[in-house]
Design a protein around this motif. Sequence first.
Motif, PDB file in Angstrom:
ATOM      1  N   GLY A   1      48.851  31.110  41.884  1.00  0.00           N
ATOM      2  CA  GLY A   1      49.520  32.081  41.021  1.00  0.00           C
ATOM      3  C   GLY A   1      48.727  33.355  40.861  1.00  0.00           C
ATOM      4  N   THR A   2      47.458  33.343  41.286  1.00  0.00           N
ATOM      5  CA  THR A   2      46.640  34.550  41.263  1.00  0.00           C
ATOM      6  C   THR A   2      46.439  35.028  42.702  1.00  0.00           C
ATOM      7  N   LEU A   3      45.796  36.156  42.869  1.00  0.00           N
ATOM      8  CA  LEU A   3      45.573  36.687  44.211  1.00  0.00           C
ATOM      9  C   LEU A   3      44.438  35.917  44.890  1.00  0.00           C
ATOM     10  N   PRO A   4      44.633  35.474  46.129  1.00  0.00           N
ATOM     11  CA  PRO A   4      43.571  34.761  46.849  1.00  0.00           C
ATOM     12  C   PRO A   4      42.390  35.686  47.148  1.00  0.00           C
ATOM     13  N   VAL A   5      41.194  35.101  47.223  1.00  0.00           N
ATOM     14  CA  VAL A   5      40.014  35.855  47.631  1.00  0.00           C
ATOM     15  C   VAL A   5      40.242  36.396  49.038  1.00  0.00           C
ATOM     16  N   GLY A   6      39.902  37.662  49.236  1.00  0.00           N
ATOM     17  CA  GLY A   6      40.099  38.293  50.530  1.00  0.00           C
ATOM     18  C   GLY A   6      41.357  39.128  50.623  1.00  0.00           C
TER      19      GLY A   6
ATOM     20  N   THR B   1      39.232  45.000  48.415  1.00  0.00           N
ATOM     21  CA  THR B   1      39.276  43.572  48.710  1.00  0.00           C
ATOM     22  C   THR B   1      39.057  42.788  47.422  1.00  0.00           C
ATOM     23  N   VAL B   2      39.935  41.823  47.176  1.00  0.00           N
ATOM     24  CA  VAL B   2      39.887  41.008  45.959  1.00  0.00           C
ATOM     25  C   VAL B   2      38.845  39.902  46.124  1.00  0.00           C
ATOM     26  N   GLY B   3      38.025  39.719  45.089  1.00  0.00           N
ATOM     27  CA  GLY B   3      37.064  38.624  45.046  1.00  0.00           C
ATOM     28  C   GLY B   3      37.505  37.566  44.064  1.00  0.00           C
ATOM     29  N   GLU B   4      36.555  36.845  43.501  1.00  0.00           N
ATOM     30  CA  GLU B   4      36.870  35.752  42.580  1.00  0.00           C
ATOM     31  C   GLU B   4      37.240  36.287  41.195  1.00  0.00           C
ATOM     32  N   ILE B   5      38.001  35.465  40.459  1.00  0.00           N
ATOM     33  CA  ILE B   5      38.415  35.836  39.101  1.00  0.00           C
ATOM     34  C   ILE B   5      37.194  35.867  38.187  1.00  0.00           C
ATOM     35  N   GLU B   6      37.111  36.922  37.380  1.00  0.00           N
ATOM     36  CA  GLU B   6      36.030  37.055  36.420  1.00  0.00           C
ATOM     37  C   GLU B   6      36.491  36.739  35.002  1.00  0.00           C
ATOM     38  N   GLN B   7      37.719  37.126  34.677  1.00  0.00           N
ATOM     39  CA  GLN B   7      38.211  36.942  33.304  1.00  0.00           C
ATOM     40  C   GLN B   7      39.726  36.999  33.290  1.00  0.00           C
ATOM     41  N   VAL B   8      40.338  36.254  32.368  1.00  0.00           N
ATOM     42  CA  VAL B   8      41.788  36.271  32.169  1.00  0.00           C
ATOM     43  C   VAL B   8      42.067  36.514  30.688  1.00  0.00           C
ATOM     44  N   ASP B   9      42.990  37.416  30.380  1.00  0.00           N
ATOM     45  CA  ASP B   9      43.419  37.603  28.997  1.00  0.00           C
ATOM     46  C   ASP B   9      44.946  37.665  28.962  1.00  0.00           C
ATOM     47  N   GLY B  10      45.517  37.909  27.796  1.00  0.00           N
ATOM     48  CA  GLY B  10      46.968  37.899  27.655  1.00  0.00           C
ATOM     49  C   GLY B  10      47.663  39.036  28.354  1.00  0.00           C
ATOM     50  N   GLU B  11      46.903  40.000  28.850  1.00  0.00           N
ATOM     51  CA  GLU B  11      47.491  41.174  29.492  1.00  0.00           C
ATOM     52  C   GLU B  11      47.371  41.122  31.006  1.00  0.00           C
TER      53      GLU B  11
ATOM     54  N   ILE C   1      44.558  39.906  34.668  1.00  0.00           N
ATOM     55  CA  ILE C   1      43.448  39.199  35.302  1.00  0.00           C
ATOM     56  C   ILE C   1      42.434  40.215  35.794  1.00  0.00           C
ATOM     57  N   LEU C   2      41.164  39.949  35.544  1.00  0.00           N
ATOM     58  CA  LEU C   2      40.082  40.800  36.016  1.00  0.00           C
ATOM     59  C   LEU C   2      39.410  40.094  37.191  1.00  0.00           C
ATOM     60  N   TYR C   3      39.441  40.751  38.363  1.00  0.00           N
ATOM     61  CA  TYR C   3      38.830  40.191  39.570  1.00  0.00           C
ATOM     62  C   TYR C   3      37.548  40.953  39.902  1.00  0.00           C
ATOM     63  N   ARG C   4      36.574  40.241  40.464  1.00  0.00           N
ATOM     64  CA  ARG C   4      35.504  40.941  41.162  1.00  0.00           C
ATOM     65  C   ARG C   4      36.101  41.482  42.457  1.00  0.00           C
ATOM     66  N   GLY C   5      35.565  42.582  42.964  1.00  0.00           N
ATOM     67  CA  GLY C   5      36.133  43.144  44.170  1.00  0.00           C
ATOM     68  C   GLY C   5      35.175  44.075  44.865  1.00  0.00           C
ATOM     69  N   ALA C   6      35.665  44.712  45.925  1.00  0.00           N
ATOM     70  CA  ALA C   6      34.849  45.637  46.697  1.00  0.00           C
ATOM     71  C   ALA C   6      35.721  46.752  47.236  1.00  0.00           C
ATOM     72  N   GLU C   7      35.135  47.950  47.374  1.00  0.00           N
ATOM     73  CA  GLU C   7      35.794  49.080  47.997  1.00  0.00           C
ATOM     74  C   GLU C   7      35.410  49.058  49.475  1.00  0.00           C
ATOM     75  N   ASN C   8      36.402  48.988  50.363  1.00  0.00           N
ATOM     76  CA  ASN C   8      36.142  48.723  51.773  1.00  0.00           C
ATOM     77  C   ASN C   8      35.463  49.868  52.505  1.00  0.00           C
ATOM     78  N   HIS C   9      35.808  51.121  52.169  1.00  0.00           N
ATOM     79  CA  HIS C   9      35.265  52.245  52.922  1.00  0.00           C
ATOM     80  C   HIS C   9      33.812  52.529  52.548  1.00  0.00           C
TER      81      HIS C   9
ATOM     82  N   THR D   1      35.419  46.297  39.991  1.00  0.00           N
ATOM     83  CA  THR D   1      36.222  45.274  39.306  1.00  0.00           C
ATOM     84  C   THR D   1      37.672  45.746  39.337  1.00  0.00           C
ATOM     85  N   ILE D   2      38.581  44.803  39.497  1.00  0.00           N
ATOM     86  CA  ILE D   2      40.005  45.121  39.642  1.00  0.00           C
ATOM     87  C   ILE D   2      40.774  44.417  38.539  1.00  0.00           C
ATOM     88  N   LYS D   3      41.496  45.181  37.716  1.00  0.00           N
ATOM     89  CA  LYS D   3      42.317  44.618  36.647  1.00  0.00           C
ATOM     90  C   LYS D   3      43.776  44.627  37.099  1.00  0.00           C
TER      91      LYS D   3
END
Length: 565
Positions: free
Chosen positions: A33-38, A46-56, A58-66, A72-74
């Motif tokens: 139900g969440t975005l897969p790593v990668g 690029t989406v990494g692992e989930i860092e935090q979930v709240d009622g609004e 999901i906060l993912y760890r991530g990376a800027e490819n260029h 971090t990606i909310k």
Amino acid sequence: MTIICPYCLSELSERAAACPQCGGRFEGRNPVGTLPVGTVLGGRYTVGEIEQVDGEGILYRGAENHGRFRVTIKEYLPLTLAAERGTDATLRPKLGSEVLFKTTRMDFADLYRSIQRITPANGLEAVLDVFEENNTVYAVMENPGGVPLGRWLETHPGRLSPEQVCAMLQPVFDGVAAMHQVGLVHRGICPENIRVLENGRARLTGYATVGLRTAGSGLHEQLYEGYSAPEQYSTTEFEGRYTDEYSLAAVVYRMVCGQSPVPAAQRLVSDSNPRARTLEPSVPEYLSEVLWLGLKLKPVERIQTVPQLFKALTSREYTEELTRSLPRPAPRQLTQPDEEQKQHMLSLRNLLAAILVLLAILILLMLWGMVSQGLHTATPPAASSSVSAPESTELEEPVTLAPNFVGMDYDAQVRNNHNYVGDYLFYVTMEYSDTVEKGKIIRQEPEAGDVIEKGGTVSLVVSKGPQLVQMPDVIGFTQEGAVSELESRGLTPSCFMVVNDGSYAAGCVVSCSVDAGTSVEVGSVITVYIAADPSVEITAEPPAASDSNSESSASSGETPADDTQ
């Protein structure tokens, strides 16, 4: 499209189940139900692992490819409004929640785009990008590093002085003030959302819409016990700048006392929150008074703005001035037992008064009888040659007291108000103020409650708002020269190094976040971009200076300069 590993940031030739460089696995790392790593979003993140979930969302760890740097990606994903996500990653609202889903999604996008326009502001986690995809919205933010303030306090036991607290939190105060200037309220300031960086300076994170930070809004709310203001526990109460002021006062209270304030919801039932000096006797009396005023349950009795709070924390004299200007609390309303006791006392007083009146009448009757009997038996005295005139009593003229004009809008509430214009003459002077809104009255003479004659003159000092200065042209200045020039005009420089291909003189200013000649408020944060030495390899980037060049700077490989000014 560039594909990288979200763990080690190495480039991958194709999508894989694991990284051949570091061995980090992508499959099964995030829940269904969440975005897969990668997962790649927007063609560059690029989406990494989930860092935090709240009622609004999901906060993912991530990376800027260029640029190959961590972010971090909310993702906007309200638990109470969103249905299960399909295999195509598209997010769909629950049946019957389509309208609320759409409006709160718009609020989410507007919030992060507004923050993107004011960052990089000192003390705020920068928003680098906001875009729509998968029928939802994504906000990409910098990864500030550091540790949460709560954890930092646990590893640094001992009393913190007011000077240490103010030095650490000043960037956060500046960042919140920058949000307030554009009409934003954070509503989630607490040790969990404040990160302490390696240089000891703090930075504020944890942005969210009003729905997440207000009870009963329709979202699964996220409030912070001890730090959320009383008005956040009711959808009928208005929230404003004083809401963040309460939370900042609570954070300072925790840092100087060693424990959080009593939660506001509990205080509304029975306010048992002790003063700071009661918990920690070493806290200065003025600081204890500031925190007591900052944590008032009623917003009208509370310190109103973040600059006012910070100035009071650093100045005893300003604290005394601020204390006099704040409204006094209304008299305590009597409870039912108090009312019954009051009625009982009134009944006793009435009974006692009636008895005294009857006794007085009896005594007068007895005296009258004795006097009457004496007049019949005694020889009448000779008439006096003069008769004493009754003493005259002077009628006191009613006393007029000066009204309280402080805090009122002069043009809207005083200038043409027939209740005042016919009774007083106003002498108005204007004065710059960083703490009082433009057009509001700062002080008056005579003060409220002083005796004044009808038609008397009242001197009013009206706020001109923050002082404006002209942005100087510092392009080509050395970093030291630019910082000196900006600070001489009351502006706060924030310097970043940018890649230099040899076109610029190393160590000199390439551009600024504000164009030369623009009028800006004194105290504003000005981002100054400094050309690095051509031999220096720079792998990180600063946030964009403006909307127009955000795309180009995201791939230029810039990094913050020494930002200790």
